[in-house]
Design an enzyme around this catalytic site. Structure first.
Site, PDB file in Angstrom:
ATOM      1  N   THR A 151       0.835  -1.192   0.000  1.00  0.00           N
ATOM      2  CA  THR A 151       0.000   0.000   0.000  1.00  0.00           C
ATOM      3  C   THR A 151       0.878   1.254   0.000  1.00  0.00           C
ATOM      4  O   THR A 151       1.900   1.286   0.668  1.00  0.00           O
ATOM      5  CB  THR A 151      -0.885   0.023   1.266  1.00  0.00           C
ATOM      6  OG1 THR A 151      -1.750  -1.105   1.238  1.00  0.00           O
ATOM      7  CG2 THR A 151      -1.697   1.304   1.371  1.00  0.00           C
ATOM      8  N   ARG A 179     -12.751  -8.547  -1.659  1.00  0.00           N
ATOM      9  CA  ARG A 179     -11.905  -8.557  -0.459  1.00  0.00           C
ATOM     10  C   ARG A 179     -11.408  -7.153  -0.164  1.00  0.00           C
ATOM     11  O   ARG A 179     -11.027  -6.409  -1.045  1.00  0.00           O
ATOM     12  CB  ARG A 179     -10.718  -9.509  -0.675  1.00  0.00           C
ATOM     13  CG  ARG A 179      -9.708  -9.542   0.490  1.00  0.00           C
ATOM     14  CD  ARG A 179      -8.564  -8.588   0.276  1.00  0.00           C
ATOM     15  NE  ARG A 179      -7.515  -8.708   1.307  1.00  0.00           N
ATOM     16  CZ  ARG A 179      -6.479  -7.876   1.438  1.00  0.00           C
ATOM     17  NH1 ARG A 179      -6.351  -6.864   0.613  1.00  0.00           N
ATOM     18  NH2 ARG A 179      -5.580  -8.056   2.384  1.00  0.00           N
ATOM     19  N   GLY A 181      -8.817  -4.939   2.565  1.00  0.00           N
ATOM     20  CA  GLY A 181      -7.775  -5.004   3.581  1.00  0.00           C
ATOM     21  C   GLY A 181      -7.881  -3.864   4.569  1.00  0.00           C
ATOM     22  O   GLY A 181      -8.942  -3.253   4.753  1.00  0.00           O
ATOM     23  N   GLY A 203       1.189  -3.756   4.261  1.00  0.00           N
ATOM     24  CA  GLY A 203       1.474  -5.162   4.569  1.00  0.00           C
ATOM     25  C   GLY A 203       0.231  -6.007   4.399  1.00  0.00           C
ATOM     26  O   GLY A 203      -0.641  -5.707   3.579  1.00  0.00           O
TER      27      GLY A 203
END
Length: 317
Positions: A151, A179, A181, A203
């Protein structure tokens, strides 16, 4: 007068240079952080953010992004947005909404179209070739499909004392449709308070969101910790807790800056980041886990930079 910016990964370097010049010339933290992220989103060779980003298992580039104003605490986020060149700009626009400021999927994309944001096919030929190669590797070698989830996350501080934070990512390579994050999630992927400072993460989102690490770092700074102390004290004990109680911990890296322009970093992988403030011009540094749950930071070498450029431009066979 204090000002500065910090961002995750080498890919932030060109955008951070632009943001630094804007901050130096008295432009706002909000405009500067958006410009920083936009530069990364538009560059097709950064495979984990924006145009040319990593597609999901169906070959679709779905992006997550967020923006936060440290003065007002206003936030905007998008998740699983498609066909939008600058997801972070959509997120910033949404931060002006009191209601419905976090949009996902079709709702996020429809908002972007309605409000005139630039639309384009985000799946470049290069990204498609990488996706096809991964499909073949999964079939032939029974490999784990997930590979890559970097990211771009950034914090800015302007000369008036205002701060802002923003993130953008195409998420986990080969992820399931829809999905999401940590990147668009307040307190996990980002957090900023102009009276204290801000933090941003990169991460494995599924593990980062277990600890709300960006918020935790800001709270530690509020209690008097330096950004580096706050990063070390928030990140490394949490990683050990995760290993003990969950059984494993994925890649976790965070950057932070306070309202004095001081900064800090923590990571459990080899992690590059970019930083500049009123005392030093933009530079690229390398962080690694050091001794006794501290962070080792050193300049990147020219050899590393040359290898990086060669790697990101290499043909997809």
């Amino acid at each position: 007068m204090a000002f500065g910016t910090i961002a995750t990964w080498r890919m932030a370097a060109e955008g951070l240079d632009q943001a630094y010049k804007m901050l130096e010339s008295n432009q706002s933290a909000a405009d500067s952080v958006e410009k920083l992220i936009n530069e990364v989103e538009a560059y097709p060779y950064y495979k984990s953010v924006g145009y040319g980003g990593l597609p999901n298992e169906e070959g679709v580039v779905q992006m997550d992004a967020a923006f936060m104003n440290g003065d007002t605490l206003a936030q905007g986020s998008v998740a699983a947005i498609e066909n939008v060149l600058h997801a972070v700009s959509v997120a910033r626009s949404l931060s002006n909404e009191h209601f419905n400021s976090f949009r996902v999927g079709r709702g996020a994309t429809k908002y972007a179209m309605k409000h005139g944001f630039k639309m384009t096919n985000m799946l470049t030929d290069r990204a498609k070739a990488r996706w096809e190669r991964r499909l073949a590797e999964i079939r032939e070698k029974d490999l784990n499909p997930y590979d890559g989830h970097d990211t771009i996350g950034a914090i800015t501080l302007d000369k008036s004392g205002s701060m802002a934070a923003a993130t953008s990512t195409s998420g986990l390579f080969m992820k399931k449709d829809g999905r999401i994050g940590d990147s668009p999630l307040s307190g996990s992927g980002f957090y900023v308070d102009s009276e204290v400072g801000g933090a941003a993460a990169t991460g494995l989102g599924e593990d980062i969101m277990k600890g709300c690490l960006s918020y935790e770092i800001v709270k530690l700074m509020e209690r008097g910790k330096t950004p580096q102390q706050a990063c070390d004290e928030a990140v490394y004990p949490f990683i050990e807790k995760l290993k003990k109680r969950y059984g494993k911990a994925g890649e976790i890296s965070l950057v932070a800056m306070n309202n004095k322009g001081e900064w800090g970093v923590a990571t459990n992988v080899e992690f590059t980041f970019c930083v500049a403030n009123q005392n030093k011009e933009p530079r690229i540094l390398m962080a690694n886990l050091g001794k006794n749950s501290t962070t080792k930071i050193e300049p990147v070498t020219q050899e590393w930079l040359d290898a990086y450029e060669k790697r990101i431009h290499a043909p997809i066979n």
